[in-house]
Design a protein around this motif. Structure first.
Motif, PDB file in Angstrom:
ATOM      1  N   SER A  73       0.826  -1.204   0.000  1.00 49.70           N
ATOM      2  CA  SER A  73       0.000   0.000   0.000  1.00 49.70           C
ATOM      3  C   SER A  73       0.863   1.257   0.000  1.00 49.70           C
ATOM      4  N   SER A  76       2.411   1.552  -3.439  1.00 44.52           N
ATOM      5  CA  SER A  76       1.406   1.969  -4.416  1.00 44.52           C
ATOM      6  C   SER A  76       1.074   3.454  -4.271  1.00 44.52           C
ATOM      7  N   ASP A  77       0.956   3.921  -3.026  1.00 37.88           N
ATOM      8  CA  ASP A  77       0.683   5.349  -2.794  1.00 37.88           C
ATOM      9  C   ASP A  77       1.832   6.210  -3.323  1.00 37.88           C
ATOM     10  N   SER A  80       1.663   6.430  -7.020  1.00 43.04           N
ATOM     11  CA  SER A  80       0.590   7.351  -7.421  1.00 43.04           C
ATOM     12  C   SER A  80       1.057   8.802  -7.317  1.00 43.04           C
ATOM     13  N   GLN A  82       4.123   9.797  -7.556  1.00 46.39           N
ATOM     14  CA  GLN A  82       5.088  10.017  -8.634  1.00 46.39           C
ATOM     15  C   GLN A  82       4.378  10.222  -9.974  1.00 46.39           C
ATOM     16  N   LEU A  83       3.294   9.501 -10.205  1.00 47.25           N
ATOM     17  CA  LEU A  83       2.528   9.706 -11.431  1.00 47.25           C
ATOM     18  C   LEU A  83       1.971  11.122 -11.490  1.00 47.25           C
ATOM     19  N   ASP A  84       1.457  11.603 -10.348  1.00 47.77           N
ATOM     20  CA  ASP A  84       0.956  12.984 -10.295  1.00 47.77           C
ATOM     21  C   ASP A  84       2.079  13.973 -10.609  1.00 47.77           C
ATOM     22  N   ASN A 198       2.520   3.180 -14.623  1.00 44.10           N
ATOM     23  CA  ASN A 198       1.171   2.618 -14.795  1.00 44.10           C
ATOM     24  C   ASN A 198       1.222   1.090 -14.836  1.00 44.10           C
ATOM     25  N   GLN A 201       1.862  -0.141 -11.333  1.00 47.92           N
ATOM     26  CA  GLN A 201       0.650  -0.075 -10.524  1.00 47.92           C
ATOM     27  C   GLN A 201      -0.279  -1.251 -10.825  1.00 47.92           C
ATOM     28  N   GLN A 202      -0.381  -1.610 -12.091  1.00 48.64           N
ATOM     29  CA  GLN A 202      -1.229  -2.749 -12.464  1.00 48.64           C
ATOM     30  C   GLN A 202      -0.706  -4.046 -11.857  1.00 48.64           C
TER      31      GLN A 202
END
Length: 275
Positions: A73, A76-77, A80, A82-84, A198, A201-202
């Motif tokens: 978790s 994953s956070d 996320s 880093q994607l932002d 991405n 994350q999958q």
């Protein structure tokens, strides 16, 4: 005299037998269990001990799965976030590559871009516990990934990518938006980094689903064992209390019988040998 003596022995034996039964009933009432020691039933005692040990092992696996899920978790956070950050960098790069900006505007945007690059590394460095960083490439290869014990002889391995901004990771650290050509080159690398995260994350989502499935299996097996133990150990407090009370009454009768025998014997002696 022999008849008197036999009656006394029989009454004492009944009293002691009831006393032993009452001790067992009292223990069962206080613990809520039928089998409390090997003497109660050696075979069932060993079987219950075995079931309870196996159930405790499943509980241990559930704890490890929970711990593993907590790590995933956090990772994953971080991905996320880093994607932002990458999306913000892409916005800046696309703004520069569109042209029409002054040198000062490009310089200001490039400074924002560089700060966001530093932010990528900070996020990666903070994605961990107890001094460990899970996104620095340490757990990126098969065999040295992050393993979660999920059952007897079973584990699931997560491969955490290197999500630092450098060339070994997302490979965007050397990019800039100080010019249109640089911005064009940056967009290509940023888009590749977004695709990498991405995909990561999958894979994390797939791993989380597998952990949940295996946790459900452990819970199911643990529940089956606990139900078996409960079936062996379940007591009826109302029935036990009633039986305990009945036995105490019977003990009183046994004591009364002993007293009656002694009284009868004394009366006979008084009759035969008056004082």
């Amino acid at each position: 005299m022999t008849s008197y003596f036999a009656t006394i022995l029989r009454s004492i034996s009944n009293y002691n037998r009831l006393e032993n039964v009452n001790r067992t009933l009292t223990m069962q009432l206080s613990t809520g269990k039928k089998i409390n020691s090997p003497s109660d039933n050696p075979f069932l005692y060993r079987k219950i001990q075995s079931y309870e040990a196996e159930s405790a092992a499943y509980e241990s696996y559930l704890d490890r799965i929970d711990e593993g899920a907590a790590v995933v978790s956090v990772v994953s956070d971080a991905a996320s976030l880093q994607l932002d950050t990458l999306e913000k960098m892409l916005e800046i790069a696309n703004q520069v590559r569109a042209g029409g900006l002054s040198t000062g505007e490009r310089t200001a945007l490039n400074e924002q871009y560089e700060k966001l690059t530093e932010e990528l590394n900070e996020i990666s460095a903070n994605a961990g516990f107890d001094g460990k960083s899970y996104l620095d490439g340490t757990y990126a290869n098969s065999g040295s990934g992050f393993k979660v014990a999920t059952g007897p002889g079973e584990s699931y391995e997560f491969l955490f990518i290197n999500a630092t901004a450098g060339s070994g990771g997302l490979d965007v650290e050397s990019t800039s938006v100080s010019s249109v050509p640089n911005a064009n080159a940056a967009v290509a690398k940023l888009e590749a980094a977004v695709e990498t995260l991405n995909g990561f994350q999958q894979r994390l989502g797939t791993g989380e689903f597998i952990l949940e499935s295996r946790a459900g299996l452990m819970e199911s097996k643990q529940r089956e064992l606990d139900e078996l133990v409960e079936n062996y150990q379940e007591v009826d407090p109302v029935r036990l209390s009633a039986e305990l009370e009945r036995n105490r009454v019977l003990q009183q009768y046994a004591l009364a019988a002993i007293g009656s025998v002694f009284a009868s014997q004394q009366n006979l002696l008084d009759y035969l040998f008056p004082r």
